[in-house]
Structures are given as structure tokens and as C-alpha cells.
Design an enzyme around this catalytic site. Structure first.
Site, PDB file in Angstrom:
ATOM      1  N   LYS A  47      93.841  37.612  36.014  1.00 19.15           N
ATOM      2  CA  LYS A  47      92.784  36.890  35.454  1.00 19.15           C
ATOM      3  C   LYS A  47      93.448  35.361  34.841  1.00 19.15           C
ATOM      4  CE  LYS A  47      89.214  36.217  31.736  1.00 19.15           C
ATOM      5  NZ  LYS A  47      88.335  35.343  32.470  1.00 19.15           N
ATOM      6  N   HIS A 104      79.975  26.859  29.090  1.00 19.06           N
ATOM      7  CA  HIS A 104      80.813  27.318  28.208  1.00 19.06           C
ATOM      8  C   HIS A 104      82.318  27.047  28.290  1.00 19.06           C
ATOM      9  CE1 HIS A 104      82.016  30.814  30.792  1.00 19.06           C
ATOM     10  NE2 HIS A 104      82.796  30.811  29.866  1.00 19.06           N
ATOM     11  N   LYS A 138      72.715  28.470  31.282  1.00 14.39           N
ATOM     12  CA  LYS A 138      73.021  28.271  32.537  1.00 14.39           C
ATOM     13  C   LYS A 138      72.222  29.528  32.993  1.00 14.39           C
ATOM     14  CE  LYS A 138      77.291  29.875  34.394  1.00 14.39           C
ATOM     15  NZ  LYS A 138      77.079  31.142  34.927  1.00 14.39           N
ATOM     16  N   ARG A 196      61.206  40.778  21.164  1.00 12.31           N
ATOM     17  CA  ARG A 196      60.056  41.522  21.520  1.00 12.31           C
ATOM     18  C   ARG A 196      59.824  42.680  20.603  1.00 12.31           C
ATOM     19  NH1 ARG A 196      57.746  39.722  26.270  1.00 12.31           N
ATOM     20  NH2 ARG A 196      59.290  38.988  28.031  1.00 12.31           N
ATOM     21  N   LYS A 222      85.735  25.533  25.689  1.00 16.09           N
ATOM     22  CA  LYS A 222      86.938  25.915  25.545  1.00 16.09           C
ATOM     23  C   LYS A 222      88.019  24.767  25.089  1.00 16.09           C
ATOM     24  CE  LYS A 222      86.841  29.359  29.366  1.00 16.09           C
ATOM     25  NZ  LYS A 222      86.709  30.520  28.690  1.00 16.09           N
ATOM     26  N   LYS A 234      86.026  36.633  41.798  1.00 14.38           N
ATOM     27  CA  LYS A 234      86.191  37.949  41.215  1.00 14.38           C
ATOM     28  C   LYS A 234      87.273  38.969  42.067  1.00 14.38           C
ATOM     29  CE  LYS A 234      82.146  37.438  38.689  1.00 14.38           C
ATOM     30  NZ  LYS A 234      82.507  37.182  37.207  1.00 14.38           N
ATOM     31  N   GLU A 274      89.564  35.780  38.453  1.00 14.40           N
ATOM     32  CA  GLU A 274      89.156  36.932  37.497  1.00 14.40           C
ATOM     33  C   GLU A 274      89.604  38.280  38.148  1.00 14.40           C
ATOM     34  OE1 GLU A 274      85.425  36.508  35.315  1.00 14.40           O
ATOM     35  OE2 GLU A 274      84.910  35.420  37.088  1.00 14.40           O
ATOM     36  N   ASP A 331      77.442  30.449  40.363  1.00 13.74           N
ATOM     37  CA  ASP A 331      77.616  31.295  39.082  1.00 13.74           C
ATOM     38  C   ASP A 331      78.905  30.429  38.553  1.00 13.74           C
ATOM     39  OD1 ASP A 331      77.455  33.339  37.284  1.00 13.74           O
ATOM     40  OD2 ASP A 331      79.436  33.988  37.911  1.00 13.74           O
ATOM     41  N   HIS A 360      81.145  25.378  36.163  1.00 15.97           N
ATOM     42  CA  HIS A 360      82.377  25.354  35.505  1.00 15.97           C
ATOM     43  C   HIS A 360      83.792  24.574  36.037  1.00 15.97           C
ATOM     44  CE1 HIS A 360      80.222  28.158  32.936  1.00 15.97           C
ATOM     45  NE2 HIS A 360      80.773  29.276  33.818  1.00 15.97           N
TER      46      HIS A 360
END
Ligand code: BG6
Length: 494
Positions: A356, A196, A166, A60, A200, A351, A234, A253, A258
């Protein structure tokens, strides 16, 4: 296709992308600076970008080319895996041009700049449009590109493809509506939906591990497998993204995309060719074989300690103080087909957990009869997706000079065989594949819809219900409620 042709195609996948102009919507945004420019630069250093190539960054704010190039160089230094030297960075950024464009407005400035750069860089009117923007623009942009004649028709020698981030929809209805809108403008082969996790290395290696080691794949059936456990934990709280996260939660999410993609790689049949269309078909079949989610629980973190650091609870953030959103999901499901019938798949993601890691554990059945004293330890094939990438197999061996048994690990770690620099970031692989028109690592329409169909009833149900007292967990711990999805007598790896 013969075996040697298949092999040639695999090699081709590792070469140079096709000549093209890469048009990035959202070029000044977070994803662009953290992932997209660093990935493009790594491809440049690896000599995977074609010589006939340029990038047009759209944002922008007004910027000159030079200002924007300086910005990209700074971000490479800040975020990139490979930072190169000042000469290589300069050579790379000189391929970048900046254009301030109102996404809702007139696209003729974009047409004009493409009209100038395409002939001068010899990009043959091949175009990859990357939409690193809010989902509300996923149809507006393609529509405007179409109207102004920047998308090629089917059968044209040049390509014009679109990469979409996504989330693709927020439930079944919105995903179907978005798909319908996009199909009025684009054909399926032009749409590259990013997940994503598929970029991997370790997720791709599930495919190679199974289908290039026949004896391993032989074990991947309900005859030998007691349960499959997929965990994506995570150890961070939601943080700055809380407003976005609150509109999706862990189920949308993470699980819908995933986790289901990892599951599809674990459970799929070997495709008859190593090509996108055949891989997508097999993955879709797996997702369609799941009739329903057999058991599911959700939970939200409260204040607690992660690695001795005190952290706030999710609802302690004023912006989401009455939220019922899930920050942890645990589920059990069955893949109802000949290979997997009767074997539970346990899936967990969340989370603010103790550490992790992302891992798939294939727990193998005990022998029908044991000559040795029973031990609770079973054989496990453990595929470690991150952070320490590798594959381990847990077997039992006799303790020397004793009659007892001890579990030991046969380990393969990437570090021991490959340099860490040789492992590309997920975005490098995905952007390169999109630029090479290889769709095998992108989610196709059928997989996506099959996954939404499974979760939609749960999403609708959860919307109506407030969290109960037992649906909270102290940050830094595993939610107690997850035990509800385990079947009696199963060996649990977590
Ligand atoms: C994203 C989610 O898709 O994946 C994030 O939106 C999550 O919430 C992230 O943190 C995890 O990715 P990775 O590669 O770190 O496992």
C-alpha cells in the site's frame, strides 16, 4: 487583497469554526463511527469547535440521547486517533442529541429539535448538514430540508450548508442530472463535495511545496520533466464492500476523483489568491486541458498471495462471479497546455497490489549532454503521500575515489520534523473547513464534470466488453498489462 490579508486568512483557517449546529444524517452508519465522530472529537480536543455548538445525530433506529452518547463514546475509543480522557469524552458527547427520523418521511421533528437546541446553544441558525447516507438520498434530503424551511436563502446572515460524500453520480449523465436536481434546491456555495484525498496533509502540501518554493515550481514544466507518475496502490482485496465496488470499479471509485485531484494539484498554475474560487478555477483549467485519456488499461485480480497471505480472486466471491469490473486501472494522458504539453502523466490505481502506498514521482529529463558514463537512474522528485509521508529528491553524486556515479536521496520525512499527533486525519481537516465555510478543499462542480467528461466514453466502452484473458493479474502482483501505457524509453519508477 494584499499579501498581509492573504496571510491573515491563512491564520484564520486554523482557528475556531463558526457557531453552528452540525446535523448528521446516517449517524449510526459506518462512516459516522469510523471517521466523522472521531474527527469531530479530535476537533473538540484541539479546541477548534466553537463553544456555541451542538450535534444532532439522525438515524432510523430509536435511541435515547444517553444511549447514543454511550455509543459515540465507545466508537471514539475504538476508532479515534485521539481518544482523550473520560472527562473530555463526556464533555464532547453532552453536545450530542439523537433523533430517529425517516429520511423519506416528515421532517417536522427535525425542525422542532433545531428550534429547541439552536437558541439554547446560541448557534445563530448556522447549520452544517452532513449526508453520510446512500447516494440515492442526495436530492431527497436537501429537497425536504428546503420544503420545511431549514435551508437559508442566498444573502441570509446565517448559513445552511450541505456536505455530500462521493460518489457524485456514476457517469457523466447521472452526475449532470444530480447537479441539475441539487441546483434547483441549493446554490453551488452551499454544496461541499468531499474527496477525502484533499483532506490529506501531504496532498495539500503539494500546493505549498510548489508555490512556496519557487525554484521547485520552476522545474514543474515539460522543459524539465520527462514524465509524471502517480501511483495509488492498495494491498487489500475488496472484501465486504464487494457489492458496492462492483457497481463502480476502480475507475469510478478512485481514478475519476482521488487520482484526478492529485493530478490537478501537481499540474495547476498558481492561483492569484489562496482562496477557494481561485484554486477551483486553476484546477478546472488543468482538467479541461486534458483532451482525452491517451491510453488506458484495466485488469481484475485473481487468486494470489499478498505479503505471503493467500487471497481469493475477485470473481471467487459468489456475489460477483461473472463480473467484468476493473480492480486495477493504468492510464497515460497529456495536459495540453503551455506548461505541460508533451509530458506524459502516467496514473495507476488498484487493489490487491504488492504493497500500500500513494506516491507522485516527477521524473526529470536527462542532461542534453553527459560528461559521465550514462546511468539509467534519473533525477526524481518523489512526493510520498502515504504511508510514510515525505518528499525525496534523487540526485547523482560521485563515488569517492572513483569516476562512477551513484544515485542518492535527499529526504524530508514528516516524522523528522513534526509529531505524528500533529498530522490531522483527512476528515478532521475537511469537516473543520466545511464548518468554517472554506470550500478550497472541496471539489467544485466544474472540476467534477470535467473529470466525468474524460472518463465517460471509457465507462461506456468497458460496459460493453468482457475482460480478456490478459486483463487479469494474480493478487499481490503488478498487472503485466500496465506496460502497454508506457511510452518507449521512459524511466519507470514502479
Ligand atoms: C475510498 C475508496 O474513496 O478510498 C476505497 O472508496 C479506497 O475503495 C479508499 O480503499 C482509499 O483511501 P486511503 O485514504 O486509504 O488511500
Amino acid at each position: 487583497m494584499s499579501q498581509s490579508q492573504d496571510f491573515t486568512q491563512l491564520i484564520a483557517r486554523q482557528n475556531v469554526a463558526k457557531p453552528q449546529c452540525f446535523v448528521l444524517f446516517g449517524a449510526t452508519g459506518d462512516l459516522a463511527k469510523r471517521k466523522i465522530f472521531p474527527a469531530l472529537f479530535a476537533l473538540f480536543l484541539d479546541k477548534k469547535l466553537p463553544s456555541r455548538f451542538c450535534i444532532i445525530g439522525l438515524g432510523r433506529k430509536p435511541n435515547t440521547d444517553e444511549e447514543f452518547r454511550k455509543y459515540v463514546e465507545d466508537k471514539i475509543l475504538e476508532f479515534a486517533r485521539l481518544k482523550g480522557d473520560s472527562k473530555s469524552r463526556r464533555e464532547f458527547v453532552e453536545k450530542i442529541f439523537y433523533l430517529a427520523l425517516d429520511i423519506d418521511g416528515d421532517y417536522s421533528p427535525l425542525k422542532k429539535i433545531l428550534g429547541e437546541k439552536e437558541p439554547s446553544f446560541g448557534t445563530q441558525e448556522n447549520r452544517t448538514f452532513y449526508l453520510a447516507v446512500a447516494p440515492s438520498y442526495f436530492t431527497i434530503i436537501p429537497q425536504k430540508l428546503k420544503e420545511i424551511g431549514l435551508l437559508h436563502d442566498k444573502g441570509c446572515a446565517s448559513f445552511a450548508n450541505i456536505i455530500i460524500e462521493k460518489p457524485f453520480g456514476t457517469d457523466l449523465t447521472s452526475a449532470l442530472a444530480l447537479d441539475l436536481e441539487l441546483k434547483k434546491i441549493l446554490f453551488e456555495e452551499q454544496i461541499y463535495r468531499i474527496d477525502h484525498y484533499l483532506g490529506k496533509e501531504t496532498v495539500q502540501n503539494i500546493f505549498a511545496f510548489r508555490f512556496s518554493n519557487h525554484f521547485i515550481d520552476h522545474l514543474f514544466t515539460s522543459e524539465f520533466v520527462e514524465s509524471v507518475q502517480i501511483v495509488a496502490a492498495e494491498d487489500l482485496v475488496v472484501g465486504d464492500r464487494v457489492e458496492f465496488y462492483d457497481s463502480v470499479g476502480c475507475l469510478r471509485d478512485f481514478c475519476q476523483n482521488h487520482l484526478m485531484q492529485v493530478l490537478a494539484f501537481i499540474a495547476m498554475e498558481a492561483p492569484s489568491r489562496n482562496e477557494a474560487e481561485f484554486i477551483h478555477q486553476e484546477k478546472s483549467k488543468v482538467l479541461r486541458s486534458i483532451k482525452k485519456i491517451d491510453a488506458i488499461v484495466r485488469s481484475q485480480y485473481e487468486k494470489g498471495y499478498i505479503n505471503t497471505d493467500a487471497v481469493h480472486g475477485y470473481r471467487d466471491d459468489e456475489r460477483v462471479k461473472n463480473s467484468n469490473i476493473d480492480t486495477f486501472v493504468g492510464m497515460r494522458l497529456f495536459v495540453d497546455n503551455f506548461r505541460w504539453g508533451g509530458t506524459p502523466f502516467y496514473l495507476f490505481a488498484g487493489k490487491a497490489l504488492p504493497r500500500k502506498y500513494t506516491e507522485v514521482n516527477i521524473v526529470l529529463k536527462k542532461a542534453p549532454f553527459s560528461l559521465f558514463p550514462q546511468s539509467s537512474q534519473q533525477n526524481i522528485i518523489s512526493i510520498q503521500i502515504q504511508p510514510k509521508e515525505g518528499i525525496s529528491i534523487i540526485i547523482r553524486t560521485k563515488v569517492p575515489a572513483k569516476t562512477s556515479l551513484k544515485p542518492v536521496k535527499l529526504d524530508f520525512y514528516y516524522d523528522d520534523y513534526f509529531s505524528s499527533e500533529s498530522i490531522p486525519e483527512a476528515y478532521e481537516t475537511l469537516i473543520f473547513n466545511a464548518m468554517s465555510e472554506d470550500r478550497s478543499l472541496f471539489t467544485d462542480r466544474d472540476e467534477l464534470i470535467a473529470s466525468w467528461e474524460l472518463f465517460d466514453p471509457i465507462i461506456q466502452e468497458w460496459k460493453k466488453q468482457n475482460l480478456e484473458a490478459d486483463e487479469f493479474y494474480p493478487a499481490g502482483s503488478w498487472p503485466e498489462i500496465m506496460k502497454k501505457v508506457f511510452l518507449e524509453g521512459h524511466y519507470l519508477v514502479i
